[in-house]
Every structure is written in C-alpha cells, then in structure tokens.
Design a protein around this motif. Structure first.
Motif, mmCIF file in Angstrom:
data_model
loop_
_atom_site.group_PDB
_atom_site.id
_atom_site.type_symbol
_atom_site.label_atom_id
_atom_site.label_comp_id
_atom_site.label_asym_id
_atom_site.label_seq_id
_atom_site.Cartn_x
_atom_site.Cartn_y
_atom_site.Cartn_z
ATOM 1 N N THR A 114 0.851 -1.180 0.000
ATOM 2 C CA THR A 114 0.000 0.000 0.000
ATOM 3 C C THR A 114 0.889 1.234 0.000
ATOM 4 O OG1 THR A 114 -1.653 -1.200 1.289
ATOM 5 C CG2 THR A 114 -1.851 1.198 1.216
ATOM 6 N N TRP A 115 0.830 2.011 -1.057
ATOM 7 C CA TRP A 115 1.596 3.253 -1.142
ATOM 8 C C TRP A 115 0.729 4.378 -0.606
ATOM 9 C CZ3 TRP A 115 5.343 4.494 -5.631
ATOM 10 C CH2 TRP A 115 6.244 3.444 -5.810
ATOM 11 N N GLU A 116 1.198 5.066 0.415
ATOM 12 C CA GLU A 116 0.441 6.166 1.009
ATOM 13 C C GLU A 116 0.663 7.473 0.262
ATOM 14 O OE1 GLU A 116 0.595 6.367 5.267
ATOM 15 O OE2 GLU A 116 1.038 4.240 5.364
ATOM 16 N N GLY A 117 1.509 7.462 -0.694
ATOM 17 C CA GLY A 117 1.807 8.593 -1.556
ATOM 18 C C GLY A 117 2.673 8.064 -2.684
ATOM 19 N N VAL A 118 2.988 8.892 -3.650
ATOM 20 C CA VAL A 118 3.842 8.447 -4.751
ATOM 21 C C VAL A 118 5.252 8.995 -4.575
ATOM 22 C CG1 VAL A 118 4.187 8.437 -7.246
ATOM 23 C CG2 VAL A 118 1.871 8.319 -6.313
ATOM 24 N N VAL B 153 -1.442 9.132 4.233
ATOM 25 C CA VAL B 153 -2.861 9.414 4.094
ATOM 26 C C VAL B 153 -3.536 9.157 5.434
ATOM 27 C CG1 VAL B 153 -2.923 8.889 1.636
ATOM 28 C CG2 VAL B 153 -3.320 7.061 3.275
ATOM 29 N N ASP B 154 -4.734 9.663 5.587
ATOM 30 C CA ASP B 154 -5.459 9.434 6.830
ATOM 31 C C ASP B 154 -5.837 7.953 6.927
ATOM 32 O OD1 ASP B 154 -8.511 9.159 5.933
ATOM 33 O OD2 ASP B 154 -7.556 10.733 4.720
ATOM 34 N N SER B 155 -6.167 7.499 8.125
ATOM 35 C CA SER B 155 -6.409 6.073 8.355
ATOM 36 C C SER B 155 -7.604 5.549 7.544
ATOM 37 C CB SER B 155 -6.602 5.793 9.842
ATOM 38 O OG SER B 155 -7.684 6.534 10.349
ATOM 39 N N PHE B 156 -8.644 6.361 7.371
ATOM 40 C CA PHE B 156 -9.799 5.922 6.578
ATOM 41 C C PHE B 156 -9.393 5.664 5.128
ATOM 42 C CE2 PHE B 156 -13.347 6.772 3.726
ATOM 43 C CZ PHE B 156 -14.268 5.842 4.186
ATOM 44 N N GLN C 90 -6.293 -0.270 1.115
ATOM 45 C CA GLN C 90 -5.992 -1.673 1.409
ATOM 46 C C GLN C 90 -7.156 -2.575 1.013
ATOM 47 O OE1 GLN C 90 -4.648 -1.475 5.555
ATOM 48 N NE2 GLN C 90 -2.588 -1.917 4.815
ATOM 49 N N GLN C 91 -8.386 -2.101 1.214
ATOM 50 C CA GLN C 91 -9.555 -2.883 0.827
ATOM 51 C C GLN C 91 -9.559 -3.110 -0.680
ATOM 52 O OE1 GLN C 91 -13.256 -1.563 2.521
ATOM 53 N NE2 GLN C 91 -14.464 -2.547 0.947
ATOM 54 N N ASP C 92 -9.290 -2.067 -1.455
ATOM 55 C CA ASP C 92 -9.251 -2.204 -2.913
ATOM 56 C C ASP C 92 -8.149 -3.171 -3.347
ATOM 57 O OD1 ASP C 92 -11.338 -0.405 -3.032
ATOM 58 O OD2 ASP C 92 -10.075 1.300 -3.615
ATOM 59 N N LEU C 93 -6.981 -3.088 -2.705
ATOM 60 C CA LEU C 93 -5.875 -3.986 -3.045
ATOM 61 C C LEU C 93 -6.200 -5.425 -2.648
ATOM 62 C CD1 LEU C 93 -2.796 -1.794 -2.076
ATOM 63 C CD2 LEU C 93 -3.575 -2.373 -4.373
ATOM 64 N N MET C 94 -6.864 -5.622 -1.508
ATOM 65 C CA MET C 94 -7.253 -6.977 -1.079
ATOM 66 C C MET C 94 -8.250 -7.576 -2.063
ATOM 67 S SD MET C 94 -5.666 -8.262 1.485
ATOM 68 C CE MET C 94 -6.722 -9.624 1.900
ATOM 69 N N LYS C 95 -9.217 -6.782 -2.510
ATOM 70 C CA LYS C 95 -10.181 -7.277 -3.490
ATOM 71 C C LYS C 95 -9.476 -7.692 -4.778
ATOM 72 C CE LYS C 95 -14.121 -4.482 -1.984
ATOM 73 N NZ LYS C 95 -15.066 -3.435 -2.396
ATOM 74 N N GLY D 54 -14.328 -4.929 10.328
ATOM 75 C CA GLY D 54 -13.155 -4.525 11.093
ATOM 76 C C GLY D 54 -12.050 -4.003 10.202
ATOM 77 N N GLU D 55 -10.844 -4.046 10.713
ATOM 78 C CA GLU D 55 -9.684 -3.514 10.001
ATOM 79 C C GLU D 55 -9.280 -4.427 8.855
ATOM 80 O OE1 GLU D 55 -5.122 -2.252 11.025
ATOM 81 O OE2 GLU D 55 -6.649 -2.008 12.552
ATOM 82 N N VAL D 56 -8.972 -3.843 7.725
ATOM 83 C CA VAL D 56 -8.569 -4.593 6.535
ATOM 84 C C VAL D 56 -7.107 -5.021 6.704
ATOM 85 C CG1 VAL D 56 -8.304 -4.504 4.033
ATOM 86 C CG2 VAL D 56 -10.144 -3.227 5.127
#
Length: 148
Positions: free
Chosen positions: A77-81, A100-103, A109-114, A133-135
């Motif tokens: 998960t990249w929080e920025g480029v 990025v903010d936690s939300f 992470q949800q999109d990457l898990m899918k 819960g948390e992804v």
C-alpha cells in the motif's frame, strides 16, 4: 491510481510540449521529470517505495504525462507516490502528502485486497465484497502475495 503491481501518476504537461521534449528518468528509488535544454528537472524526488525501473514507463497523451511505476513489492500500500524534494542542506522538504489518513489507507488496502482475491480466485467476483473490522495488509495477509 494504484493496483497490487503498479502506481500511475498523471501530470499536466506544459503547454505545447511534445513527448520528444520531455525527459523522464525512472530509477529504483527516484523519479526525475523535466524538459530538454533546461538546466534542471521540475520533479526530482524519491518514490514512496522501490520500483522496477526497467518495467516502468511513461507516455504523453492529450497534454497529460502518464507515468506508470511498477512496484517491487507486489500488494504494497503506497500512502503517496513521491516523498518530497531535498533542500540545499540535504534534508527532505515535503512537497506531497507523506501519509494518508487512516480511513483512506483502509480504503486503499480494501481495494488492493479485493484485487488480490480476484487474482487468486479468478472464477469469483469480489467487487462488492466488504470487510468487517480492520482490513489486513494485502502484501502480507495469509502468507503474502505470490510472485509468479
């Protein structure tokens, strides 16, 4: 946008610039973008994480520079480029959001898990899947991603 394998950056090109005038140097930990016959790059920053420079690419389309960076660590998960430029004393100055903010991170992470579930189970459709819960981290969950 980000996938399990790559991150794409879109940058408006200066007016009336052609692809032949653009210099785009993609390195393992750094991106440099500038114009030929100019004394410096207008972007010269470290990337959030390591990339596969030889597999990454760029192109100019309709006045927009598209830069596709291939991740070394699939599913990360990249929080920025970009991490920011260095000032004269060698310290980094943040020019982009470092985290990025936690939300937003949970959504990424949800999109990457899918995407990971879809790759591992091609006969199923996970587009509407939800998590309670948390992804989990898509890179390390249940033994991590496969590098086929």
């Amino acid at each position: 946008p980000s996938t399990t394998t790559e991150v794409t950056l879109y940058i408006d090109a200066p007016p009336n610039v052609t692809g032949q005038q653009i210099i785009c140097n993609i390195e393992t930990n750094r991106l440099r973008l500038g114009l030929r016959n100019h004394d410096r790059f207008f972007i010269d920053e470290r990337t959030f994480s390591k990339i596969k420079a030889k597999e990454s690419s760029w192109y100019l389309d309709d006045g927009v520079i598209h830069i596709v960076l291939v991740k070394v660590f699939r599913g990360e998960t990249w929080e920025g480029v970009l991490m920011g430029a260095e000032n004269e004393s060698g310290e980094e100055e943040a020019t982009t959001t470092r985290t990025v903010d936690s939300f937003t991170k949970q959504q990424m992470q949800q999109d990457l898990m899918k995407e990971r579930y879809q790759e591992e189970n091609p006969g199923f459709d996970f587009r509407d899947a939800t998590f309670n819960g948390e992804v989990p981290d898509p890179r390390t969950f249940m033994g991590g991603v496969r590098y086929d």
